[in-house]
Write a protein that holds these residues in place. Structure first.
Motif, PDB file in Angstrom:
ATOM      1  N   ILE A   1       0.850  -1.183   0.000  1.00  0.00           N
ATOM      2  CA  ILE A   1       0.000   0.000   0.000  1.00  0.00           C
ATOM      3  C   ILE A   1       0.895   1.245   0.000  1.00  0.00           C
ATOM      4  O   ILE A   1       1.653   1.477   0.942  1.00  0.00           O
ATOM      5  N   TYR A   2       0.811   2.013  -1.086  1.00  0.00           N
ATOM      6  CA  TYR A   2       1.710   3.150  -1.346  1.00  0.00           C
ATOM      7  C   TYR A   2       3.106   2.903  -0.761  1.00  0.00           C
ATOM      8  O   TYR A   2       3.586   3.647   0.108  1.00  0.00           O
ATOM      9  N   PRO A   3       3.788   1.861  -1.269  1.00  0.00           N
ATOM     10  CA  PRO A   3       5.063   1.456  -0.663  1.00  0.00           C
ATOM     11  C   PRO A   3       6.231   2.365  -1.046  1.00  0.00           C
ATOM     12  O   PRO A   3       6.291   2.908  -2.154  1.00  0.00           O
ATOM     13  N   ALA A   4       7.160   2.520  -0.125  1.00  0.00           N
ATOM     14  CA  ALA A   4       8.453   3.156  -0.405  1.00  0.00           C
ATOM     15  C   ALA A   4       9.414   2.045  -0.797  1.00  0.00           C
ATOM     16  O   ALA A   4       9.794   1.243   0.045  1.00  0.00           O
ATOM     17  N   VAL A   5       9.786   1.984  -2.070  1.00  0.00           N
ATOM     18  CA  VAL A   5      10.581   0.841  -2.534  1.00  0.00           C
ATOM     19  C   VAL A   5      11.940   1.230  -3.096  1.00  0.00           C
ATOM     20  O   VAL A   5      12.728   0.357  -3.453  1.00  0.00           O
ATOM     21  N   ASP A   6      12.224   2.540  -3.164  1.00  0.00           N
ATOM     22  CA  ASP A   6      13.536   2.961  -3.679  1.00  0.00           C
ATOM     23  C   ASP A   6      14.023   4.164  -2.893  1.00  0.00           C
ATOM     24  O   ASP A   6      13.715   5.307  -3.200  1.00  0.00           O
ATOM     25  N   LEU A   7      14.825   3.895  -1.864  1.00  0.00           N
ATOM     26  CA  LEU A   7      15.318   4.955  -0.989  1.00  0.00           C
ATOM     27  C   LEU A   7      16.500   5.697  -1.584  1.00  0.00           C
ATOM     28  O   LEU A   7      16.938   6.708  -1.036  1.00  0.00           O
ATOM     29  N   ALA A   8      17.010   5.206  -2.711  1.00  0.00           N
ATOM     30  CA  ALA A   8      18.184   5.824  -3.328  1.00  0.00           C
ATOM     31  C   ALA A   8      17.846   6.590  -4.596  1.00  0.00           C
ATOM     32  O   ALA A   8      18.742   7.148  -5.235  1.00  0.00           O
ATOM     33  N   GLY A   9      16.590   6.621  -4.992  1.00  0.00           N
ATOM     34  CA  GLY A   9      16.227   7.224  -6.275  1.00  0.00           C
ATOM     35  C   GLY A   9      15.348   8.445  -6.150  1.00  0.00           C
ATOM     36  O   GLY A   9      14.932   8.847  -5.061  1.00  0.00           O
ATOM     37  N   GLU A  10      15.083   9.053  -7.303  1.00  0.00           N
ATOM     38  CA  GLU A  10      14.173  10.184  -7.405  1.00  0.00           C
ATOM     39  C   GLU A  10      13.192   9.901  -8.528  1.00  0.00           C
ATOM     40  O   GLU A  10      13.531   9.248  -9.517  1.00  0.00           O
ATOM     41  N   THR A  11      11.977  10.391  -8.382  1.00  0.00           N
ATOM     42  CA  THR A  11      10.945  10.206  -9.392  1.00  0.00           C
ATOM     43  C   THR A  11      10.212  11.527  -9.612  1.00  0.00           C
ATOM     44  O   THR A  11      10.261  12.421  -8.760  1.00  0.00           O
TER      45      THR A  11
ATOM     46  N   ARG B   1       7.936  12.518  -6.709  1.00  0.00           N
ATOM     47  CA  ARG B   1       8.598  13.086  -5.520  1.00  0.00           C
ATOM     48  C   ARG B   1       8.811  14.585  -5.685  1.00  0.00           C
ATOM     49  O   ARG B   1       8.753  15.340  -4.717  1.00  0.00           O
ATOM     50  N   THR B   2       9.051  15.009  -6.922  1.00  0.00           N
ATOM     51  CA  THR B   2       9.225  16.438  -7.191  1.00  0.00           C
ATOM     52  C   THR B   2       7.881  17.160  -7.213  1.00  0.00           C
ATOM     53  O   THR B   2       7.710  18.219  -6.596  1.00  0.00           O
ATOM     54  N   GLU B   3       6.888  16.559  -7.881  1.00  0.00           N
ATOM     55  CA  GLU B   3       5.582  17.208  -8.014  1.00  0.00           C
ATOM     56  C   GLU B   3       4.907  17.412  -6.663  1.00  0.00           C
ATOM     57  O   GLU B   3       4.251  18.436  -6.436  1.00  0.00           O
ATOM     58  N   PHE B   4       5.076  16.442  -5.754  1.00  0.00           N
ATOM     59  CA  PHE B   4       4.394  16.505  -4.461  1.00  0.00           C
ATOM     60  C   PHE B   4       5.392  16.711  -3.312  1.00  0.00           C
ATOM     61  O   PHE B   4       5.212  16.184  -2.225  1.00  0.00           O
ATOM     62  N   ALA B   5       6.408  17.519  -3.584  1.00  0.00           N
ATOM     63  CA  ALA B   5       7.443  17.765  -2.572  1.00  0.00           C
ATOM     64  C   ALA B   5       6.912  18.551  -1.384  1.00  0.00           C
ATOM     65  O   ALA B   5       7.480  18.485  -0.291  1.00  0.00           O
ATOM     66  N   THR B   6       5.820  19.282  -1.585  1.00  0.00           N
ATOM     67  CA  THR B   6       5.267  20.092  -0.497  1.00  0.00           C
ATOM     68  C   THR B   6       3.745  19.969  -0.501  1.00  0.00           C
ATOM     69  O   THR B   6       3.125  19.690  -1.528  1.00  0.00           O
TER      70      THR B   6
ATOM     71  N   GLU C   1       7.201   5.393  -7.774  1.00  0.00           N
ATOM     72  CA  GLU C   1       7.998   4.205  -7.488  1.00  0.00           C
ATOM     73  C   GLU C   1       7.110   2.992  -7.233  1.00  0.00           C
ATOM     74  O   GLU C   1       7.489   1.858  -7.542  1.00  0.00           O
ATOM     75  N   GLY C   2       5.902   3.217  -6.697  1.00  0.00           N
ATOM     76  CA  GLY C   2       4.960   2.105  -6.555  1.00  0.00           C
ATOM     77  C   GLY C   2       4.545   1.554  -7.901  1.00  0.00           C
ATOM     78  O   GLY C   2       4.491   0.329  -8.104  1.00  0.00           O
ATOM     79  N   ILE C   3       4.250   2.461  -8.842  1.00  0.00           N
ATOM     80  CA  ILE C   3       3.883   2.035 -10.194  1.00  0.00           C
ATOM     81  C   ILE C   3       5.057   1.311 -10.851  1.00  0.00           C
ATOM     82  O   ILE C   3       4.886   0.266 -11.498  1.00  0.00           O
ATOM     83  N   ALA C   4       6.258   1.861 -10.697  1.00  0.00           N
ATOM     84  CA  ALA C   4       7.441   1.245 -11.311  1.00  0.00           C
ATOM     85  C   ALA C   4       7.717  -0.138 -10.738  1.00  0.00           C
ATOM     86  O   ALA C   4       8.111  -1.058 -11.470  1.00  0.00           O
ATOM     87  N   TYR C   5       7.500  -0.307  -9.427  1.00  0.00           N
ATOM     88  CA  TYR C   5       7.744  -1.623  -8.824  1.00  0.00           C
ATOM     89  C   TYR C   5       6.716  -2.638  -9.311  1.00  0.00           C
ATOM     90  O   TYR C   5       7.052  -3.793  -9.601  1.00  0.00           O
TER      91      TYR C   5
END
Length: 355
Positions: free
Chosen positions: A226-236, A239-244, A299-303
């Motif tokens: 459920i909305y998993p965090a699967v890449d702690l070393a990457g950027e998508t 992450r930029t669009e919803f930074a705030t 990253e969820g979609i990519a995984y």
């Protein structure tokens, strides 16, 4: 009810809960009218107007902000805010605290069963950036899942960072999985009917357990991510669009990851970033949920796609109008409740298929 999942709400929070419950009962035409005024994202999704107000509160009201320089204070805040939004359920047939023998000591957990029968077990890991959150903060989603899927839910209090950095949470998650396997027969459940699940950081742990148990005699029947965090070393891009401004922000993500994996070189380890595993073949089927207004969406979609490419059966639920954390908001958002029910159906259908 387990004493470990009870949260005492101050009078002011109880009053806010009454307001939130009323909001959750707004007629569909009213919600629809408000929705037409709500902003959209780059993909064209329009945010749920009720959850947009929650996101605004989290951005503007300190009591709702998950970030805090003091992790203990932050943990108290998420327990209280989650309890304020938790749905009400009748008493459960099983509602007991258990203690798991972990690699560094006891791991507390709570086992839930709504009725007399059970399809299987869901080992559930709560969200909170490996830093905050608890079985109390996620008692609502755990109970929803137990009721809707007709399963036992083992709601696990794994060790938290920064006191216990990587790989402590992953090690505890694996120990909790093995505990469920060892105790399934005692609970009247087939050991092959066990699902591993979690949201956000908990989704990360569920994915990690699925990888670590590959090839063993008993493996998860399903991984519910459920909305998993699967890449702690990457950027998508998400992450930029919803930074705030959308409940989970870049500030939160940086704090969480710095707490959990302070050594930057370790962040690409598949035990921290399951997306980075060299081989994803042979993993359990997956049901992946992503929210449209969430830094973790892409990253969820990519995984999900990477699992599909490796031959793993995957269903992807793109809840376009949702924000991060919406499984804790089913009391106030019908759309959130429907996504949670779809996840529960995925669990039930998978367990029924294996009968």
């Amino acid at each position: 009810m387990s004493e470990s999942t009870k949260v005492a709400l101050p009078a002011g929070i109880r009053a806010q809960r009454l307001v939130m419950r009323a909001v959750g009962k707004l007629p569909a035409p009213v919600v629809g009218a408000l929705g037409r005024l709500a902003p959209t994202n780059a993909a064209g999704d329009r945010i749920d107007p009720v959850l947009a107000s929650v996101a605004l509160a989290a951005d503007k009201v300190p009591a709702f902000d998950m970030y805090d320089a003091d992790p203990t204070r932050a943990r108290r805040k998420i327990d209280v805010s989650s309890a304020m939004l938790a749905p009400v359920h009748p008493p459960f047939a099983v509602d007991e605290d258990v203690v798991i023998d972990g690699p560094a000591g006891p791991i507390p957990a709570t086992r839930l069963r709504a009725g007399t029968a059970s399809r299987g077990i869901v080992v559930y890991f709560h969200g909170g950036g490996w830093t905050i959150g608890s079985r109390a903060s996620h008692d609502g989603p755990a109970r929803d899942l137990a009721v809707d899927a007709g399963v036992d839910v083992l709601n696990v209090d794994y060790r938290l960072a920064p006191e216990h950095p990587f790989p402590a949470a992953a090690d505890d998650a694996l120990a909790a999985w093995r505990y469920a396997v060892d105790h399934a027969a005692e609970w009247g459940v087939d050991p092959d009917a066990i699902v591993v699940a979690g949201d956000s950081a908990g989704g990360n742990l569920a994915a990690v357990v699925s990888q670590l148990t590959r090839g063993e005699k008993v493996v998860p029947a399903l991984q519910l991510l459920i909305y998993p965090a699967v890449d702690l070393a990457g950027e998508t891009p998400s992450r930029t669009e919803f930074a705030t401004g959308r409940f989970l922000t870049k500030k939160h993500m940086d704090w969480f990851i710095d707490n959990y994996v302070p050594d930057v070189a370790e962040r690409a380890d598949p035990k921290a970033s399951p997306m980075r595993a060299a081989d994803l073949s042979g993993l359990p089927p997956a049901h992946v949920v992503v929210a449209g207004f969430d830094p973790l969406r892409d990253e969820g979609i990519a995984y999900a796609q990477a699992l599909r490419d490796a031959g793993v059966p995957v269903t992807l639920d793109r809840a376009g109008s949702m924000i991060h954390g919406f499984f804790n908001m089913t009391m106030i958002s019908p759309a959130a409740r429907e996504s949670a029910r779809r996840a529960a159906r995925a669990v039930a259908e998978r367990l029924d298929a294996d009968d």
